[in-house]
Design an enzyme around this catalytic site. Structure first.
Site, PDB file in Angstrom:
ATOM      1  N   GLY A  93       3.684  34.322  43.645  1.00 32.09           N
ATOM      2  CA  GLY A  93       2.366  34.288  43.020  1.00 32.09           C
ATOM      3  C   GLY A  93       1.403  35.276  43.650  1.00 32.09           C
ATOM      4  O   GLY A  93       1.687  35.885  44.678  1.00 32.09           O
ATOM      5  N   GLY A  95      -1.029  36.319  45.879  1.00 22.65           N
ATOM      6  CA  GLY A  95      -1.609  35.832  47.124  1.00 22.65           C
ATOM      7  C   GLY A  95      -2.905  36.536  47.492  1.00 22.65           C
ATOM      8  O   GLY A  95      -3.665  36.059  48.331  1.00 22.65           O
ATOM      9  N   LYS A 116      -7.812  43.206  43.601  1.00 25.00           N
ATOM     10  CA  LYS A 116      -6.853  43.007  44.704  1.00 25.00           C
ATOM     11  C   LYS A 116      -7.612  43.014  46.028  1.00 25.00           C
ATOM     12  O   LYS A 116      -8.426  43.903  46.272  1.00 25.00           O
ATOM     13  CB  LYS A 116      -5.827  44.151  44.726  1.00 25.00           C
ATOM     14  CG  LYS A 116      -4.764  44.044  43.645  1.00 25.00           C
ATOM     15  CD  LYS A 116      -3.739  45.155  43.780  1.00 25.00           C
ATOM     16  CE  LYS A 116      -2.762  44.929  44.916  1.00 25.00           C
ATOM     17  NZ  LYS A 116      -1.774  46.017  45.031  1.00 25.00           N
ATOM     18  N   ASP A 128      -4.816  36.006  54.436  1.00 26.98           N
ATOM     19  CA  ASP A 128      -6.274  35.963  54.241  1.00 26.98           C
ATOM     20  C   ASP A 128      -6.697  36.463  52.854  1.00 26.98           C
ATOM     21  O   ASP A 128      -7.875  36.419  52.504  1.00 26.98           O
ATOM     22  CB  ASP A 128      -6.999  36.761  55.335  1.00 26.98           C
ATOM     23  CG  ASP A 128      -6.615  38.243  55.363  1.00 26.98           C
ATOM     24  OD1 ASP A 128      -5.895  38.684  54.442  1.00 26.98           O
ATOM     25  OD2 ASP A 128      -7.028  38.945  56.296  1.00 26.98           O
ATOM     26  N   GLY A 129      -5.721  36.943  52.062  1.00 27.54           N
ATOM     27  CA  GLY A 129      -6.044  37.396  50.709  1.00 27.54           C
ATOM     28  C   GLY A 129      -6.843  38.686  50.666  1.00 27.54           C
ATOM     29  O   GLY A 129      -7.300  39.116  49.612  1.00 27.54           O
ATOM     30  N   ARG A 179      -7.283  46.962  39.835  1.00 27.48           N
ATOM     31  CA  ARG A 179      -6.085  47.526  39.212  1.00 27.48           C
ATOM     32  C   ARG A 179      -6.071  47.189  37.722  1.00 27.48           C
ATOM     33  O   ARG A 179      -6.395  46.075  37.318  1.00 27.48           O
ATOM     34  CB  ARG A 179      -4.838  46.939  39.885  1.00 27.48           C
ATOM     35  CG  ARG A 179      -3.538  47.400  39.243  1.00 27.48           C
ATOM     36  CD  ARG A 179      -2.357  47.186  40.138  1.00 27.48           C
ATOM     37  NE  ARG A 179      -1.941  45.806  40.245  1.00 27.48           N
ATOM     38  CZ  ARG A 179      -0.976  45.385  41.092  1.00 27.48           C
ATOM     39  NH1 ARG A 179      -0.382  46.243  41.906  1.00 27.48           N
ATOM     40  NH2 ARG A 179      -0.638  44.119  41.140  1.00 27.48           N
ATOM     41  N   ARG A 186       6.019  40.131  35.162  1.00 26.49           N
ATOM     42  CA  ARG A 186       7.151  40.805  35.822  1.00 26.49           C
ATOM     43  C   ARG A 186       8.415  39.977  35.642  1.00 26.49           C
ATOM     44  O   ARG A 186       8.338  38.843  35.169  1.00 26.49           O
ATOM     45  CB  ARG A 186       6.898  40.978  37.320  1.00 26.49           C
ATOM     46  CG  ARG A 186       5.641  40.496  37.746  1.00 26.49           C
ATOM     47  CD  ARG A 186       5.139  40.024  39.004  1.00 26.49           C
ATOM     48  NE  ARG A 186       3.682  40.213  38.995  1.00 26.49           N
ATOM     49  CZ  ARG A 186       3.043  40.993  39.824  1.00 26.49           C
ATOM     50  NH1 ARG A 186       3.671  41.609  40.770  1.00 26.49           N
ATOM     51  NH2 ARG A 186       1.744  41.125  39.748  1.00 26.49           N
ATOM     52  N   ASP A 258       9.794  40.751  41.698  1.00 31.92           N
ATOM     53  CA  ASP A 258       8.363  40.488  41.474  1.00 31.92           C
ATOM     54  C   ASP A 258       7.563  41.792  41.389  1.00 31.92           C
ATOM     55  O   ASP A 258       6.371  41.771  41.068  1.00 31.92           O
ATOM     56  CB  ASP A 258       7.792  39.579  42.562  1.00 31.92           C
ATOM     57  CG  ASP A 258       8.051  40.106  43.960  1.00 31.92           C
ATOM     58  OD1 ASP A 258       9.227  40.184  44.341  1.00 31.92           O
ATOM     59  OD2 ASP A 258       7.086  40.451  44.676  1.00 31.92           O
ATOM     60  N   ASN A 259       8.207  42.925  41.653  1.00 31.57           N
ATOM     61  CA  ASN A 259       7.557  44.239  41.500  1.00 31.57           C
ATOM     62  C   ASN A 259       8.144  45.008  40.319  1.00 31.57           C
ATOM     63  O   ASN A 259       8.023  46.227  40.256  1.00 31.57           O
ATOM     64  CB  ASN A 259       7.731  45.086  42.764  1.00 31.57           C
ATOM     65  CG  ASN A 259       6.935  44.535  43.936  1.00 31.57           C
ATOM     66  OD1 ASN A 259       5.969  43.816  43.737  1.00 31.57           O
ATOM     67  ND2 ASN A 259       7.346  44.860  45.144  1.00 31.57           N
TER      68      ASN A 259
END
Length: 516
Positions: A93, A95, A116, A128-129, A179, A186, A258-259
C-alpha cells in the site's frame, strides 16, 4: 464516471471510490513547517486545466505541500501487495503517497494526481511517510526527461521543500512531490484484491480497469472474453515500455510487481539510472546483489510480472467465474494465459529487432540482422564504450565530410581503443545500409530520431542533488531540467556539449538507492 465540476474548465473525479474502501484507505496529508517552491510544471498544469490560482501561487504552494486540502481533493492511500525481489508481501500500500483526485484534461482523459512524501498513511508500517529532497529531485528530473524521450512515464507536477529535516542515515532536507499518472493501479493491486478479497474483488477491479483504461475492449474482437483481452493489452504495453527502456539504456532498478503499472507507464524512479559504458548485466539498485533487475533481464522480468497478473485473472478467463471451476476449465484458463505470455515474448523480440534496427538505421530489420546488431553491442562491451555516444556518433559516420575529432560531431571510431575491430564491423554495417536504397541523409535523420544525444546521466543527477542538499542551491537542478527537454537534438551550446560527455572514471555513479 461521475465528474464534479468545481471550476470553469477544471474537472475532477473520484471513480475508484465507487468500488468501496477495500481498495484504499482515507488519509489526510500532514502539514509541513515551512513550504517553499522547488519547481512547478506549468505546461502539465495547463494540460490538466489546473486553475491559475492553484498553480505556482501561495495557494498552490499550500496545496502541493500538503498544508491545505482543496475542496476538490479526497485524499486516499491505495492498497496493493507485491513481489519484492520475488518475495510476496501480501500488504504494501501507499506508505507515503496520497491520491488527491483524478483530474480530467481537455481531451477527456483522466489523470491521477498524487502527493508523495506528505506524511504517514495507514500503510506506513513504522515509516514517517516523508521524503528526502534527493529522491524528489531524482524523480522530477528523470520522469520529465523520460517524457521528453517519448517514453510512457508518470509526470512531475510540483516539488516543494518542506522546511523540515527527515532522518534516514542522517538528517537531510525534506520535500513533497506531486506525481501525475494515467493511473496508480499496478500488478500488485490485483494481487492484493485476490489475497484479501478473492475472485469477486479481482473481477470488480478488472471491470473498473477495463472501463477506465481499455474501453475499446468492449468493441473489439475479444469482447466475448474481456479479461483475456485485458491481459493481452497489458502485456503489449509492458513489451513496448521495456523495449523503449532498452533503446535508451535505461535501468529501472526495482521491477517489483508493485512497481509495474497496468497502463504501461514507467513508475517509481527509486534506484533508476541510465547506463554509461555498455554492460548488459548492469544493475543500479544497492540491494540487487544477484542482478535480478539487470539491464538485459528487464524483458524477462516484465514477463514474470505479467505471469503474476495472469494468476489473479485465471478464474475470469473461462466462462465459470466461481471458485469451484472444474479441472478442465482451470486447464483451459492456464492455456489461454500461457498463450498471452508466449505472444509477449514474440512481440518483445520483434520490438527489440525493430528498435535496434532503427538505432542502426536499418529499415525493416529481420532476424538475419541480429548477428550484426549483437556484434556491435559486443564491441561496445569489450571496449568499454559509452552506449549513448556510440549510437549517436555512429550516425555521424554518414556525413560525407568529417571534421570533429572529439565530442558530439566526431565519428564513432574515436570511441574505440581498438579501432580495427570497429572498422571491420562498420564495413558490414555500411553494406547492409546500401541494401535499403536510402540516401545517407535520410538514414542519418532516422537514426537521430531514436538515438538521444543527451540522457539524464547519473553523475549529473547526483551533482544537482548534492548542491540542493548541502547548499540549498537549485541552479544545477533547473539547468538540467531544461537541457534534458531536447534529447534528440545536436548538442550545440557549451552546457549541452558538457551534458553529452560520458562521466570520467572518478565521476561514475555505480549504485543508487530507493530513498524511502
Amino acid at each position: 464516471m461521475p465528474i464534479s465540476n468545481h471550476h470553469s474548465e477544471f474537472q475532477t473525479a473520484h471513480s475508484l471510490r465507487a468500488l468501496g474502501d477495500f481498495y484504499y484507505r482515507d488519509a489526510q496529508p500532514t502539514a509541513v513547517a515551512n513550504a517553499q517552491w522547488i519547481a512547478f510544471n506549468q505546461d502539465l498544469a495547463n494540460q490538466l486545466n489546473i486553475p491559475a490560482s492553484e498553480q505556482d501561487t501561495d495557494e498552490g504552494l499550500a496545496i502541493w505541500s500538503g498544508n491545505q486540502t482543496p475542496e476538490w481533493a479526497k485524499p486516499a492511500a491505495l492498497a496493493y501487495a507485491g513481489h519484492q525481489f520475488a518475495n510476496l508481501v501480501p500488504q504494501l500500500g501507499d506508505g507515503r503517497a496520497l491520491l488527491l483526485a483524478e483530474v480530467v484534461d481537455h481531451h477527456g482523459k483522466h489523470w491521477d494526481v498524487q502527493l508523495k512524501g506528505a506524511g504517514r498513511t495507514p500503510f506506513s508500517r513504522g515509516g514517517d511517510g516523508r521524503s528526502a529532497i534527493g529522491p524528489v529531485l531524482r524523480e522530477y528530473l528523470l520522469s520529465e526527461a523520460m517524457h521528453a524521450l517519448g517514453i510512457p512515464t508518470t509526470r512531475a507536477l510540483a516539488a516543494v521543500a518542506s522546511g523540515e529535516m527527515v532522518f534516514r542515515d542522517e538528517g537531510v532536507p525534506g520535500a513533497v512531490f506531486t506525481r501525475v499518472a494515467s493511473s496508480h493501479l499496478r500488478v500488485g493491486s490485483f494481487q492484493y484484491a485476490l489475497l484479501h478479497g478473492g475472485n469477486e474483488k479481482v473481477k470488480t477491479l478488472a471491470d473498473y480497469t477495463i472501463k477506465r483504461h481499455f474501453p475499446h475492449i468492449a468493441k473489439s474482437t475479444n469482447a466475448g472474453n474481456p479479461y483475456l483481452a485485458f491481459l493481452q493489452h497489458v502485456a503489449e504495453r509492458q513489451a513496448e515500455l521495456v523495449n523503449n527502456w532498452l533503446r535508451v539504456g535505461f535501468i529501472h532498478g526495482v521491477m517489483n510487481t508493485d512497481n509495474t503499472s497496468i497502463c504501461g507507464e514507467t513508475i517509481d524512479y527509486g534506484p533508476a539510472a541510465f547506463m554509461d559504458v555498455y554492460n548488459p548485466a548492469k544493475v543500479f539498485s544497492s540491494i540487487d546483489r544477484r542482478g535480478r533487475y539487470a539491464f538485459n533481464k528487464q524483458p524477462e522480468i516484465a514477463k514474470w510480472n505479467l505471469a503474476r497478473l495472469a494468476e489473479t485473472l485465471l478464474p475470469l478467463l473461462t466462462a465459470d467465474e466461481s471458485s469451484d471451476a472444474t479441472a478442465d476449465q482451470k486447464e483451459a484458463a492456464i492455456a489461454l494465459a500461457t498463450r498471452v505470455l508466449d505472444e509477449y515474448s514474440e512481440y518483445s523480440e520483434q520490438l527489440w529487432l525493430a528498435n535496434m534496427g532503427a538505432k542502426l538505421g536499418i529499415q525493416h530489420a529481420t532476424k538475419s540482422d541480429k548477428p550484426l546488431m549483437q556484434a556491435f553491442l559486443a564491441l561496445l562491451q569489450h571496449q568499454n564504450v559509452d552506449f549513448t555516444q556510440a549510437f549517436w556518433q555512429l550516425a555521424n559516420e554518414l556525413n560525407c565530410t568529417q571534421i570533429a575529432t572529439t565530442g558530439p560531431q566526431s565519428p564513432a571510431s574515436t570511441l574505440f581503443t581498438n579501432p580495427m575491430e570497429y572498422t571491420e564491423w562498420r564495413q558490414r554495417w555500411l553494406e547492409r545500409l546500401i541494401e535499403n536504397d536510402n540516401n545517407a541523409e535520410q538514414v542519418q535523420a532516422s537514426m537521430r530520431k531514436v538515438n538521444p544525444a543527451i540522457i539524464p546521466r547519473n553523475h549529473r543527477v547526483a551533482e544537482a542533488i548534492k548542491a540542493a542538499e548541502e547548499d540549498g542551491d537549485l541552479t544545477r537542478f533547473h539547468e538540467l531540467l531544461e537541457a534534458w527537454q531536447e534529447p534528440y537534438k545536436m548538442p550545440m551550446s557549451a552546457l549541452q556539449v558538457e551534458l553529452y560527455q560520458a562521466p570520467k572514471e572518478s565521476e561514475e555513479v555505480t549504485r543508487t538507492f530507493c530513498g524511502t
